[in-house]
Design a protein around this motif. Structure first.
Motif, PDB file in Angstrom:
ATOM      1  N   SER A 147       0.754  -1.464   0.028  1.00  0.00           N
ATOM      2  CA  SER A 147       0.054  -0.138   0.037  1.00  0.00           C
ATOM      3  C   SER A 147       0.809   1.447  -0.023  1.00  0.00           C
ATOM      4  O   SER A 147       0.760   2.218  -0.616  1.00  0.00           O
ATOM      5  CB  SER A 147      -0.931  -0.163   1.134  1.00  0.00           C
ATOM      6  N   VAL A 148       2.025   1.154   0.902  1.00  0.00           N
ATOM      7  CA  VAL A 148       2.778   2.457   0.920  1.00  0.00           C
ATOM      8  C   VAL A 148       3.605   2.558  -0.637  1.00  0.00           C
ATOM      9  O   VAL A 148       3.619   3.568  -1.150  1.00  0.00           O
ATOM     10  CB  VAL A 148       4.080   2.000   1.597  1.00  0.00           C
ATOM     11  N   LEU A 149       3.969   1.678  -1.303  1.00  0.00           N
ATOM     12  CA  LEU A 149       4.563   1.644  -2.769  1.00  0.00           C
ATOM     13  C   LEU A 149       3.570   2.192  -3.398  1.00  0.00           C
ATOM     14  O   LEU A 149       3.846   3.128  -4.461  1.00  0.00           O
ATOM     15  CB  LEU A 149       5.251   0.449  -3.203  1.00  0.00           C
ATOM     16  N   ALA A 150       2.165   1.462  -3.544  1.00  0.00           N
ATOM     17  CA  ALA A 150       1.286   2.016  -4.711  1.00  0.00           C
ATOM     18  C   ALA A 150       0.784   3.439  -4.327  1.00  0.00           C
ATOM     19  O   ALA A 150       0.487   4.220  -5.398  1.00  0.00           O
ATOM     20  CB  ALA A 150      -0.010   1.028  -4.524  1.00  0.00           C
ATOM     21  N   THR A 151       0.592   3.582  -2.868  1.00  0.00           N
ATOM     22  CA  THR A 151       0.132   5.291  -2.885  1.00  0.00           C
ATOM     23  C   THR A 151       1.149   6.165  -3.139  1.00  0.00           C
ATOM     24  O   THR A 151       1.052   7.381  -3.784  1.00  0.00           O
ATOM     25  CB  THR A 151      -0.174   5.436  -1.332  1.00  0.00           C
ATOM     26  N   SER A 152       2.654   5.619  -2.895  1.00  0.00           N
ATOM     27  CA  SER A 152       3.684   6.584  -3.337  1.00  0.00           C
ATOM     28  C   SER A 152       3.706   6.920  -4.750  1.00  0.00           C
ATOM     29  O   SER A 152       3.856   7.788  -5.462  1.00  0.00           O
ATOM     30  CB  SER A 152       5.154   6.018  -2.687  1.00  0.00           C
ATOM     31  N   LEU A 153       3.325   5.682  -5.683  1.00  0.00           N
ATOM     32  CA  LEU A 153       3.384   5.763  -7.198  1.00  0.00           C
ATOM     33  C   LEU A 153       2.413   6.771  -7.608  1.00  0.00           C
ATOM     34  O   LEU A 153       2.470   7.408  -8.567  1.00  0.00           O
ATOM     35  CB  LEU A 153       3.301   4.467  -7.473  1.00  0.00           C
ATOM     36  N   ALA A 154       1.295   6.767  -6.968  1.00  0.00           N
ATOM     37  CA  ALA A 154       0.248   7.723  -7.255  1.00  0.00           C
ATOM     38  C   ALA A 154       0.601   9.240  -7.059  1.00  0.00           C
ATOM     39  O   ALA A 154       0.189  10.193  -7.697  1.00  0.00           O
ATOM     40  CB  ALA A 154      -1.045   7.266  -6.675  1.00  0.00           C
ATOM     41  N   VAL A 155       1.109   9.391  -5.915  1.00  0.00           N
ATOM     42  CA  VAL A 155       1.284  10.633  -5.525  1.00  0.00           C
ATOM     43  C   VAL A 155       2.683  11.064  -6.765  1.00  0.00           C
ATOM     44  O   VAL A 155       2.726  12.443  -7.414  1.00  0.00           O
ATOM     45  CB  VAL A 155       2.208  10.661  -4.266  1.00  0.00           C
ATOM     46  N   ILE A 156       3.665  10.315  -6.976  1.00  0.00           N
ATOM     47  CA  ILE A 156       4.833  10.771  -7.808  1.00  0.00           C
ATOM     48  C   ILE A 156       4.064  10.832  -9.335  1.00  0.00           C
ATOM     49  O   ILE A 156       4.478  11.900  -9.969  1.00  0.00           O
ATOM     50  CB  ILE A 156       5.646   9.446  -7.937  1.00  0.00           C
ATOM     51  N   ALA A 157       3.159  10.094  -9.817  1.00  0.00           N
ATOM     52  CA  ALA A 157       2.416  10.394 -11.102  1.00  0.00           C
ATOM     53  C   ALA A 157       1.789  11.824 -11.280  1.00  0.00           C
ATOM     54  O   ALA A 157       1.972  12.275 -11.998  1.00  0.00           O
ATOM     55  CB  ALA A 157       1.461   9.301 -11.236  1.00  0.00           C
ATOM     56  N   LEU A 158       1.037  12.060 -10.039  1.00  0.00           N
ATOM     57  CA  LEU A 158       0.235  13.362 -10.072  1.00  0.00           C
ATOM     58  C   LEU A 158       1.048  14.567  -9.995  1.00  0.00           C
ATOM     59  O   LEU A 158       1.216  15.490 -10.840  1.00  0.00           O
ATOM     60  CB  LEU A 158      -0.647  13.292  -8.687  1.00  0.00           C
ATOM     61  N   VAL A 159       2.317  14.508  -8.914  1.00  0.00           N
ATOM     62  CA  VAL A 159       2.986  15.644  -8.984  1.00  0.00           C
ATOM     63  C   VAL A 159       4.101  15.608 -10.396  1.00  0.00           C
ATOM     64  O   VAL A 159       4.400  16.771 -10.581  1.00  0.00           O
ATOM     65  CB  VAL A 159       3.939  15.330  -7.736  1.00  0.00           C
ATOM     66  N   SER A 160       4.545  14.484 -10.625  1.00  0.00           N
ATOM     67  CA  SER A 160       5.293  14.614 -11.917  1.00  0.00           C
ATOM     68  C   SER A 160       4.482  15.243 -13.157  1.00  0.00           C
ATOM     69  O   SER A 160       5.082  15.896 -13.857  1.00  0.00           O
ATOM     70  CB  SER A 160       6.009  13.303 -12.311  1.00  0.00           C
ATOM     71  N   MET A 161       3.067  14.834 -13.403  1.00  0.00           N
ATOM     72  CA  MET A 161       2.578  15.412 -14.353  1.00  0.00           C
ATOM     73  C   MET A 161       2.316  16.977 -14.387  1.00  0.00           C
ATOM     74  O   MET A 161       2.426  17.491 -15.128  1.00  0.00           O
ATOM     75  CB  MET A 161       1.234  14.763 -14.626  1.00  0.00           C
ATOM     76  N   SER A 162       2.151  17.405 -13.152  1.00  0.00           N
ATOM     77  CA  SER A 162       2.067  18.964 -12.921  1.00  0.00           C
ATOM     78  C   SER A 162       3.299  19.544 -13.342  1.00  0.00           C
ATOM     79  O   SER A 162       3.229  20.718 -14.052  1.00  0.00           O
ATOM     80  CB  SER A 162       1.703  19.069 -11.526  1.00  0.00           C
ATOM     81  N   GLY A 163       4.425  18.891 -12.944  1.00  0.00           N
ATOM     82  CA  GLY A 163       5.717  19.620 -13.347  1.00  0.00           C
ATOM     83  C   GLY A 163       6.037  19.395 -14.785  1.00  0.00           C
ATOM     84  O   GLY A 163       6.568  20.388 -15.366  1.00  0.00           O
TER      85      GLY A 163
END
Length: 309
Positions: free
Chosen positions: A231-247
């Motif tokens: 769950s930690v890895l999957a949630t972290s990947l979701a955060v990374i995807a959203l933040v990266s796409m905004s950048g």
């Protein structure tokens, strides 16, 4: 003034490629590059795709934090500056993280409310980091990246040693506790504050250094929540995807994203991640983390030398 080439390479007034070893640029009747330059461009695209493939394999083998090697590979392999390589690294890491987050959503391991809260905080700081990266000289920016990468290497090595020996016991209950009856996090002010602070740090580093922030998010979620590893890895990947796409969106809007390099690099990363998943389960995780730590330390030292010399 000579007409600029399509792609990230160009010709000077003398007709020589700025980033080649001096080979003359061939032009057709309309003034566009001729066949010799196109051959060089094809080789350059292939090289960038191979670099992306290597990043994808590292992501698959080591987890969310492996994308931090994307920028150094672009700097050393493609000859880009830190400011040029950062947004391109975000494209690859964002797409790869989106793939992993989609799998997590399908399996139900993503805590989407926590991911949205952290990502919202990260999106606030990501443009600020991007603005600073575009105005910061290349040498200091390289030195900052090297220090962060060295920190990641040391932390990864220590974590792998704990995995090999015995997991370190948690000293006190985390602020974000999982309600087993409801299967959801119990939201409190300390929990929201801890996750927001983590998102601000991850977003700022994402914009400044062109990294997804997995090396921040995974330890933060492990420290501030009692979620399981998947769950930690999957949630972290979701955060990374959203933040990266905004950048990526901010970089594209300001004209600082070189799509001619970004697309082959990103597609190579996706292919590498798919290939790496086939062998990841067969290799010992602790040894993979140690190998990643050693490679990261060597790359950090190389970046420091590049920044100083």
């Amino acid at each position: 003034m000579a007409r600029a080439h399509r792609g990230w390479r160009g010709c000077s007034r003398s007709g020589f490629c700025r980033r080649c070893t001096g080979a003359a640029c061939s032009r057709d009747a309309n003034g566009w590059p001729g066949r010799p330059w196109r051959t060089r461009e094809a080789c350059a695209v292939t090289l960038v795709a191979l670099l992306g493939f290597a990043v994808g394999i590292v992501l698959a083998l080591t987890g969310a934090g492996g994308g931090i090697l994307a920028v150094p590979l672009l700097v050393f392999g493609a000859g880009l500056s830190m400011a040029e390589a950062g947004p391109i690294g975000l494209v690859a890491v964002g797409l790869a993280a989106s793939l992993g987050a989609g799998m997590g959503l399908r399996s139900g391991t993503v805590r989407y409310k926590a991911a949205l809260l952290v990502a919202a905080a990260g999106v606030v700081c990501s443009p600020l980091g991007l603005w600073l990266a575009q105005r910061m000289p290349n040498r200091p920016l390289t030195a900052v990246f090297a220090i962060v990468l060295l920190y990641v290497a040391v932390r990864t090595w220590r974590r792998s040693r704990c995995t090999l020996d015995a997991p370190a016991p948690r000293r006190k209950p985390p602020p974000c506790r999982l309600d087993l009856a409801r299967g959801k996090l119990n939201w409190t002010a300390p929990c929201a504050r801890a996750l927001c602070c983590s998102g601000l740090v991850a977003g700022g580093l994402s914009g400044l250094l062109g990294v997804g922030g997995g090396f921040v998010m995974v330890p933060a979620l492990q420290r501030f929540t009692d979620l399981g590893t998947q769950s930690v890895l999957a949630t972290s990947l979701a955060v990374i995807a959203l933040v990266s796409m905004s950048g990526v969106a901010a970089s594209a809007a300001t004209g600082h994203l070189q799509w001619a390099v970004a697309w082959p690099f990103a597609l190579g990363a996706l292919a590498g991640m798919s290939a790496g998943r086939l062998v990841a389960a067969r290799l010992p995780g602790a040894r993979l983390q140690q190998g990643f730590a050693l490679v990261s330390a060597l790359v950090a030292v190389a970046l420091l030398v590049r920044a100083i010399v």
